[in-house]
Design a protein around this motif. Structure first.
Motif, mmCIF file in Angstrom:
data_model
loop_
_atom_site.group_PDB
_atom_site.id
_atom_site.type_symbol
_atom_site.label_atom_id
_atom_site.label_comp_id
_atom_site.label_asym_id
_atom_site.label_seq_id
_atom_site.Cartn_x
_atom_site.Cartn_y
_atom_site.Cartn_z
ATOM 1 N N ARG A 150 0.834 -1.205 0.000
ATOM 2 C CA ARG A 150 0.000 0.000 0.000
ATOM 3 C C ARG A 150 0.869 1.256 0.000
ATOM 4 O O ARG A 150 1.749 1.423 0.838
ATOM 5 C CB ARG A 150 -0.922 0.021 1.215
ATOM 6 C CG ARG A 150 -1.874 1.196 1.252
ATOM 7 C CD ARG A 150 -2.719 1.195 2.509
ATOM 8 N NE ARG A 150 -3.659 2.298 2.531
ATOM 9 C CZ ARG A 150 -3.375 3.521 2.984
ATOM 10 N NH1 ARG A 150 -2.159 3.788 3.457
ATOM 11 N NH2 ARG A 150 -4.276 4.466 2.967
ATOM 12 N N TRP A 151 0.598 2.092 -0.989
ATOM 13 C CA TRP A 151 1.167 3.420 -1.016
ATOM 14 C C TRP A 151 0.131 4.377 -0.407
ATOM 15 O O TRP A 151 -0.893 3.927 0.102
ATOM 16 C CB TRP A 151 1.532 3.815 -2.444
ATOM 17 C CG TRP A 151 2.751 3.102 -2.960
ATOM 18 C CD1 TRP A 151 3.999 3.618 -3.081
ATOM 19 C CD2 TRP A 151 2.856 1.751 -3.417
ATOM 20 N NE1 TRP A 151 4.879 2.693 -3.574
ATOM 21 C CE2 TRP A 151 4.197 1.524 -3.789
ATOM 22 C CE3 TRP A 151 1.955 0.700 -3.531
ATOM 23 C CZ2 TRP A 151 4.654 0.315 -4.285
ATOM 24 C CZ3 TRP A 151 2.410 -0.506 -4.016
ATOM 25 C CH2 TRP A 151 3.738 -0.706 -4.389
ATOM 26 N N LEU B 268 2.888 -2.731 -14.140
ATOM 27 C CA LEU B 268 2.985 -3.582 -12.964
ATOM 28 C C LEU B 268 4.364 -4.225 -12.897
ATOM 29 O O LEU B 268 5.046 -4.366 -13.923
ATOM 30 C CB LEU B 268 1.910 -4.663 -13.012
ATOM 31 C CG LEU B 268 0.464 -4.167 -12.888
ATOM 32 C CD1 LEU B 268 -0.510 -5.283 -13.229
ATOM 33 C CD2 LEU B 268 0.190 -3.630 -11.494
ATOM 34 N N ALA C 1 8.350 -1.939 -5.954
ATOM 35 C CA ALA C 1 7.455 -3.093 -6.066
ATOM 36 C C ALA C 1 8.209 -4.318 -6.574
ATOM 37 O O ALA C 1 7.961 -5.451 -6.125
ATOM 38 C CB ALA C 1 6.287 -2.760 -6.980
ATOM 39 N N TYR D 111 -1.223 2.085 -6.127
ATOM 40 C CA TYR D 111 0.004 1.914 -6.918
ATOM 41 C C TYR D 111 -0.040 2.920 -8.060
ATOM 42 O O TYR D 111 -1.007 2.961 -8.844
ATOM 43 C CB TYR D 111 0.050 0.481 -7.430
ATOM 44 C CG TYR D 111 1.247 0.119 -8.277
ATOM 45 C CD1 TYR D 111 2.468 -0.160 -7.684
ATOM 46 C CD2 TYR D 111 1.142 0.031 -9.661
ATOM 47 C CE1 TYR D 111 3.566 -0.533 -8.445
ATOM 48 C CE2 TYR D 111 2.226 -0.340 -10.433
ATOM 49 C CZ TYR D 111 3.435 -0.617 -9.824
ATOM 50 O OH TYR D 111 4.520 -0.979 -10.585
ATOM 51 N N THR D 112 1.022 3.759 -8.188
ATOM 52 C CA THR D 112 0.961 4.900 -9.119
ATOM 53 C C THR D 112 1.773 4.699 -10.386
ATOM 54 O O THR D 112 1.765 5.585 -11.250
ATOM 55 C CB THR D 112 1.448 6.176 -8.404
ATOM 56 O OG1 THR D 112 2.771 5.957 -7.882
ATOM 57 C CG2 THR D 112 0.509 6.526 -7.254
ATOM 58 N N VAL E 164 8.546 3.869 -7.784
ATOM 59 C CA VAL E 164 7.437 3.049 -7.301
ATOM 60 C C VAL E 164 7.508 1.654 -7.894
ATOM 61 O O VAL E 164 7.359 0.646 -7.190
ATOM 62 C CB VAL E 164 6.094 3.722 -7.638
ATOM 63 C CG1 VAL E 164 4.935 2.792 -7.305
ATOM 64 C CG2 VAL E 164 5.949 5.034 -6.895
ATOM 65 N N LYS E 165 7.763 1.571 -9.197
ATOM 66 C CA LYS E 165 7.843 0.257 -9.846
ATOM 67 C C LYS E 165 9.030 -0.541 -9.335
ATOM 68 O O LYS E 165 8.917 -1.751 -9.076
ATOM 69 C CB LYS E 165 7.938 0.431 -11.364
ATOM 70 C CG LYS E 165 7.927 -0.903 -12.124
ATOM 71 C CD LYS E 165 7.950 -0.668 -13.624
ATOM 72 C CE LYS E 165 7.857 -2.002 -14.368
ATOM 73 N NZ LYS E 165 9.023 -2.873 -14.079
ATOM 74 N N LEU F 163 -2.806 -4.902 -4.004
ATOM 75 C CA LEU F 163 -2.088 -3.677 -4.323
ATOM 76 C C LEU F 163 -3.036 -2.507 -4.152
ATOM 77 O O LEU F 163 -4.144 -2.513 -4.716
ATOM 78 C CB LEU F 163 -1.545 -3.698 -5.761
ATOM 79 C CG LEU F 163 -0.062 -4.067 -5.931
ATOM 80 C CD1 LEU F 163 0.150 -5.507 -5.492
ATOM 81 C CD2 LEU F 163 0.392 -3.856 -7.367
ATOM 82 N N LEU G 137 -5.377 1.677 -8.960
ATOM 83 C CA LEU G 137 -4.178 1.716 -9.797
ATOM 84 C C LEU G 137 -4.523 2.558 -11.019
ATOM 85 O O LEU G 137 -4.736 2.048 -12.122
ATOM 86 C CB LEU G 137 -3.757 0.294 -10.211
ATOM 87 C CG LEU G 137 -3.018 -0.569 -9.183
ATOM 88 C CD1 LEU G 137 -3.877 -0.883 -7.972
ATOM 89 C CD2 LEU G 137 -2.517 -1.868 -9.818
#
Length: 1175
Positions: free
Chosen positions: A870-871, A913, A891, A908-909, A887-888, A905, A935
């Motif tokens: 979780r962001w 994925l 992850a 997620y920005t 961010v990627k 998820l 997302l």
């Protein structure tokens, strides 16, 4: 398996004898000079135990024997209570007054006075049992050699199989050296009972008879000269049998076995082998004992798992046994003949019609019914098929029904209850479950404790819902187990399928159990539990069952030690006056079970001085959800109580006399919403181990300073109490293992003294919304025993305490707040290799360096079942410009183990994925549930179709997704296990396409496309929420049974094709908050749902009348209209829905009229709630 009253009393005497022997060896008892009297008690109990065994031999008891057994039952209860009081150095001290009681307390605190008082009471008990023993010797029972066959092992009730019996008896007259006769059949066919019957038959002469089973062994010699003073090798045979069937799996580090040792009671100790060397030692002892002896050896429940050991045992027996020696074994293994090389095998025949009926009558206590009431006979034959255990279980089931149902004049209206499964197979599975629990290798359940566990299970009706703690607490209270051991027993029962989780887990991770989840017993388990325990010591009653007292004195509840009653709101409640009429009861357990909907039930009460007589032995009082006139008025007379549960009652304050309950271990007051204060005497409950105050809302302002005085407290639940701070005295509870503060929403911080709880294993802070920080602990005072730390939904908690990695025992950490700060970074997760269950990694915006995320080593945590990443939404306190690539990469660094079963998820920005979610074949091959929430930038969905175990997919807030195309299915995916699909908040989603594959012609040239076969074969539940542009797919999905439509999904039911092509077989449709649904809406999409049986319309505020398109639903049976605030009338065409059976209106304030004759048509049932204008 079922035991009579004499056998049950023998078990009680055995437990009492063990308790007295342990106390006799206790140093404190030696110091008080009580050991000699306790030893005298043990000697008398040996004779009493033999007498109970002898009583079982007699098919019919005369009045003297019955009276003696009744007196013994009360004497055992009294002695048991006395030994507990002596153990805790607490004796009853007469009536209580202010000054006099204080003086008596001081007087009894003097050791010499306590010694004298305890000695007097113990002396009276010894004289009582000595008198009963002398009475036994003098005239009650025939004088028999106590070394003869153990009577308790002889079958008390036996029917049929005479041909099988005669066949085996004749075969015993053979000339072989040693013959082997297997008795083969599925579990529950009565093999052990039949073998015991053969064993007790005296028509064939043997020098020695031996019977060896799972938890017992017995034997007798025809004359002592036959074995020349050698002991019978019973313990060796029992140990060898356990190794052959793999019941014995001991640690190699244990010391060698010694069969010469004795236990503290003086009889030989049963030791078992753990390797081949010790097996050889046992075989050698068997050789020495049976050399030249003609023996009959009966081995029960032998499924040979080690043929080499079996062959070795048989080799020795053949070498030493005289001609005519025989080994009889019972087994479920149909291939046993090849293993044992036997010349004769016996498969038991099914019981005949008459034999089944006689067995049924015996166990259902229907002796009072005349022969004309044989109306159950055909049904028994049909459903039970002559399977004895099935007959017995169904007899127990019928026995719990009101007697008036047996006396109906017209039996054609009496529907015999049926089960949807194969009844013999189901009964056999229950028996196997019992056998496996008897020898659970991890838990090593003691037979007597297992017996008590089943006794308590028999007190719950088949459909009664209970929580895990309810069973665990009952077992711990009456079974002399710790809460931890009782919880382990629950786990063992769960593994064997004894309990079924009632509520669906739609809102929870697949592997996790919801807080306060409800369970129920598996089919027929309560009645099987009644069978394996003793029906004379427990009874489950329901309203209308008290007429048993008038028809069968054998079932008089007054002889019960454990009693439960099902209270129903529509009934008059539990007849408390029955408890106080006539002779006193011998109750140790009283369970009043309230309605399943958690509503309160009022019960008649009697303010009578006889309560003290009725409840003088009471240990367990469970009245959850039950309200008396004076619920705790006589609690001071129940001084032996160990467990008290008055949860969900209307008590406003506890009486001062609560302090008298010095023996109480478990006190449950959860959801007593009127409870305001505690008396000063509550700090006298010095043996209290568990205190549950969950949901006592008015205690927010009460003082909890007294809690620190409860030195033995191990479990404290203060959930949902609105105090702002926790008392600092909590730190004085050095033995506390569980502290639950879930949903204490106002608490801001924990006291510093919390760090002193070094034995704490579970700290649950879920839902403490305003909790800002957790106390820091010094390196020397780390909670090394902590196994669970739950901070889920603690929105104000911004960081974790430093040094989480030092909690070496931590197994469950549902939430961890991401940070790069030393001592709080992901590096702290690295040493926590045993993390299991769910892990929620929160506030991942705080991580900018993927290497920091990689330090958590999530992929190495194989026991994790659920992972949430979780962001956060950008706010003033959250970093706004975290690079998308970062961010990627973060992850990517948090790749979980392939064993993961649930993934979520959130926020997620990144636009793409992580590769471990998109690269085929997918890394998460064990995934069962996936949820993708908000997302917004992702344009493509992961290829989930190839996941073989995936059951649930929930996708929400993916604004950039326009189509569910081939990438959603993967190269060859078909979603073979998917059961639920939810698409919500997808404003740009337009199409749900089906994948197409190339089809080859005869020349292997590919020239056309065809929709992939076998798509969504198990998809049953589909939900659409706020997908305004989505059109339904044009490919049929016949497995769909339930459709749910929320908010704006106009395209789904406006298009002509509509839902018909996708879900033509749907049975249920729910429409929620669809503001674009009008009375003029044609609802063309509904027309094709010809199989629809249930329609629910909820909170559609623009709907003034039922849409015209609804009348096309020709199969509709159930129609619900809820919270439609603008609906003012119902159409006349509702009368045309001939299939409609249930019509419900709720909270429709302007609804004024309905069609004429609607209620009279076709027996339609109409319910109206919250519609004040409807006539």
């Amino acid at each position: 398996m079922e035991t009579s009253k004499a056998t049950a009393l023998a078990a009680d005497v055995r437990r009492l004898k063990t308790k007295a022997a342990c106390l006799a060896n206790n140093r404190s008892m030696q110091r008080l000079c009580l050991s000699y009297k306790l030893s005298c008690l043990v000697k008398s109990l040996w004779i009493i135990q033999w007498a109970c065994d002898a009583a079982e031999k007699q098919p019919e008891h005369d009045n003297n024997v019955e009276m003696w057994l009744n007196h013994l039952e009360e004497a055992v209860l009294r002695a048991d209570d006395l030994l507990d009081m002596i153990k805790f150095e607490q004796l009853p001290r007469g009536p209580r007054g202010s000054v006099a009681h204080a003086a008596r307390d001081l007087f009894y605190s003097i050791p010499s006075v306590l010694n004298f008082a305890a000695g007097c009471r113990l002396k009276r008990a010894v004289r009582k049992f000595e008198g009963m023993a002398n009475e036994v010797k003098a005239r009650l029972f025939s004088k028999e050699d106590s070394g003869q066959v153990d009577a308790a092992l002889s079958p008390a009730i036996y029917y049929g199989r005479e041909e099988n019996k005669e066949q085996i008896i004749r075969s015993l007259n053979h000339g072989e050296r040693v013959a082997v006769i297997p008795i083969v059949g599925m579990a529950g066919t009565g093999k052990s009972t039949f073998a015991r019957h053969i064993y007790s038959d005296q028509r064939r002469n043997f020098d020695v008879r031996m019977l060896v089973g799972r938890n017992f062994s017995t034997g007798a010699a025809a004359h002592p000269r036959v074995i020349r003073g050698r002991p019978l090798p019973l313990s060796e045979l029992s140990a060898a049998r356990g190794l052959i069937v793999r019941e014995e799996e001991q640690d190699e580090s244990q010391p060698p076995l010694d069969f010469a040792v004795t236990d503290r009671e003086g009889h030989p100790s049963l030791r078992r082998f753990d390797n081949a060397d010790r097996f050889e030692s046992a075989v050698e002892r068997i050789r020495q004992s049976l050399d030249g002896v003609r023996f009959l050896l009966v081995l029960l429940d032998v499924n040979v798992a080690r043929p080499n050991l079996w062959e070795r045992l048989m080799q020795v027996l053949r070498e030493v046994g005289r001609n005519g020696s025989t080994v009889i074994l019972t087994t479920t293994d149909t291939d046993i003949e090849s293993t044992t090389q036997s010349r004769l095998s016996c498969s038991l025949a099914s019981l005949t019609r008459e034999e089944s009926w006689r067995l049924f009558k015996e166990h259902a206590s229907l002796h009072h019914l005349p022969d004309k009431h044989h109306f159950w006979n055909p049904w028994i034959i049909e459903e039970c098929r002559g399977h004895p255990l099935s007959v017995i279980i169904m007899a127990k089931k019928m026995r719990c029904r009101p007697v008036r149902e047996y006396l109906l004049p017209d039996f054609s209206h009496f529907g015999a209850p049926r089960v949807s499964q194969d009844l013999p197979r189901l009964s056999s599975d229950l028996k196997r479950m019992y056998d496996k629990l008897t020898y659970d290798h991890e838990r090593s359940l003691v037979s007597e404790k297992l017996h008590n566990c089943f006794t308590f299970l028999s007190l719950f009706p088949e459909d009664h819902h209970f929580c895990r703690e309810e069973i665990v607490d009952l077992w711990a209270a009456e079974n002399s187990m710790s809460l931890e051991d009782a919880d382990g027993c629950f786990e063992a029962f769960m593994r064997e399928g004894a309990f079924v989780l009632c509520e669906p887990q739609d809102e929870h991770d697949h592997e996790s159990t919801p807080r306060g989840a409800a369970y129920k017993l598996r089919d027929l388990l309560p009645y099987f539990a009644q069978h394996v325990s003793n029906r004379k010591v427990h009874l489950t009653l329901s309203p209308g069952s008290f007429d048993l007292l008038q028809l069968d004195q054998d079932d008089d509840p007054r002889i019960c030690q454990h009693l439960s009653f099902v209270c129903e709101q529509e009934s008059s409640g539990f007849p408390m006056d029955l408890l106080f009429e006539g002779p006193p009861w011998l109750l140790r357990t009283l369970l009043l079970l309230g309605p399943p909907n958690n509503e309160k039930c009022w019960v008649r009460d009697i303010n009578d001085g006889n309560k003290s007589k009725t409840f003088r032995f009471l240990r367990v009082l469970h009245v959850r959800g039950i309200t008396f006139r004076d619920l705790l008025s006589g609690v001071d007379k129940h001084s032996n109580l160990v467990y008290l549960n008055v949860s969900r009652s209307d008590i406003e304050e506890l009486p001062d006399s609560i302090g008298i309950l010095r023996n109480i271990k478990i006190l449950k007051l959860s959801h007593c919403e009127k409870l305001r204060r505690f008396p000063k005497t509550i700090n006298r409950l010095l043996r209290l181990e568990k205190l549950d105050l969950e949901g006592c809302l008015l205690l927010a302002e009460a003082s909890f300073a007294w809690v620190g005085n409860l030195e033995r407290l191990e479990y404290l639940n203060l959930s949902q109490i609105g105090f702002k701070s926790l008392t600092s005295s909590i730190g004085d509870l050095r033995g506390l293992k569980t502290l639950i503060l879930a949903y204490c929403r106002r608490i801001q911080r924990l006291p510093k003294s919390t760090s002193k709880l070094l034995r704490l294993e579970k700290l649950d802070l879920e839902g403490c919304h305003f909790l800002e920080e957790l106390p820091e602990s010094k390196p020397e005072s780390v909670m090394k025993n902590l196994k669970l730390l739950n901070t889920l939904y603690c929105a104000s908690l911004s960081r974790m305490p430093s040094g989480i990695g030092r909690l070496s025992s931590l197994k469950s950490l549902p939430r961890y707040i991401a940070s790069e700060e030393p001592g709080r970074s992901f590096m702290e997760l690295q040493p926590l290799k045993d993390l299991e269950g769910e892990l929620w990694l929160d506030k991942l915006n705080n991580i900018e360096d993927p290497d920091v995320a990689r330090q958590a080593m999530i992929e190495k945590k194989d026991k994790l079942q659920a992972l949430t990443l979780r962001w956060e939404q950008p706010t003033s306190d959250v970093k706004e410009n975290v690079p998308v690539d970062t961010v990627k990469h973060v992850a990517e660094a948090l790749q979980p183990s392939p064993n993961l079963r649930s993934l979520k998820l959130i926020l997620y920005t990144a636009e793409k994925l992580p590769s471990w979610m998109t690269k085929e074949p997918l890394h998460l091959k064990s995934l069962v549930r996936i949820r993708l929430f908000t997302l917004k930038k992702c344009e493509c969905l992961p290829p989930l179709g190839g996941l073989l175990h995936l059951k649930v997919v929930e996708i929400s807030g993916m604004d950039a997704v326009v189509e569910l195309d081939g990438s959603f299915y993967g190269q060859i995916g078909t979603f073979p296990s998917l059961e639920r699909l939810a698409l919500s908040q997808m404003p740009n989603l337009k199409r749900w396409s089906m994948p197409e594959d190339d089809v080859a012609d005869g020349n292997n040239t590919y020239h056309r496309k065809q929709v992939r076969k076998n798509l969504f074969p198990r998809l049953a539940h589909v939900t659409f929420m706020q997908c305004p542009k989505l059109e339904p797919p044009n490919h049929p999905l016949p497995s769909i049974t339930t459709l749910t439509i929320w908010l704006n999904n106009e395209m789904l039911y406006r298009s002509a094709a509509g839902l018909k092509s996708m879900a033509s077989h749907a049975k249920k449709l729910s429409v929620f908050s669809c503001q674009d649904l009008w009375a003029s809406s044609t609802c063309d999409g509904f027309w094709g749902l010809t199989s629809l049986e249930e329609l629910e319309i909820f909170a559609c505020d623009n709907l003034t009348c039922m849409p015209e398109g609804i009348k096309q639903l020709t199969s509709l049976q159930n129609l619900k209209i809820i919270c439609c605030r603008s609906m003012n009338s119902l159409p006349e065409w509702l009368n045309d829905l001939t299939s409609l059976r249930f019509l419900s209106f709720s909270a429709c304030p302007v609804l004024r009229s309905r069609p004429r004759g609607l209620k009279r048509s076709r027996g339609l049932r109409v319910t109206v709630e919250g519609c004040p204008l409807l006539k």
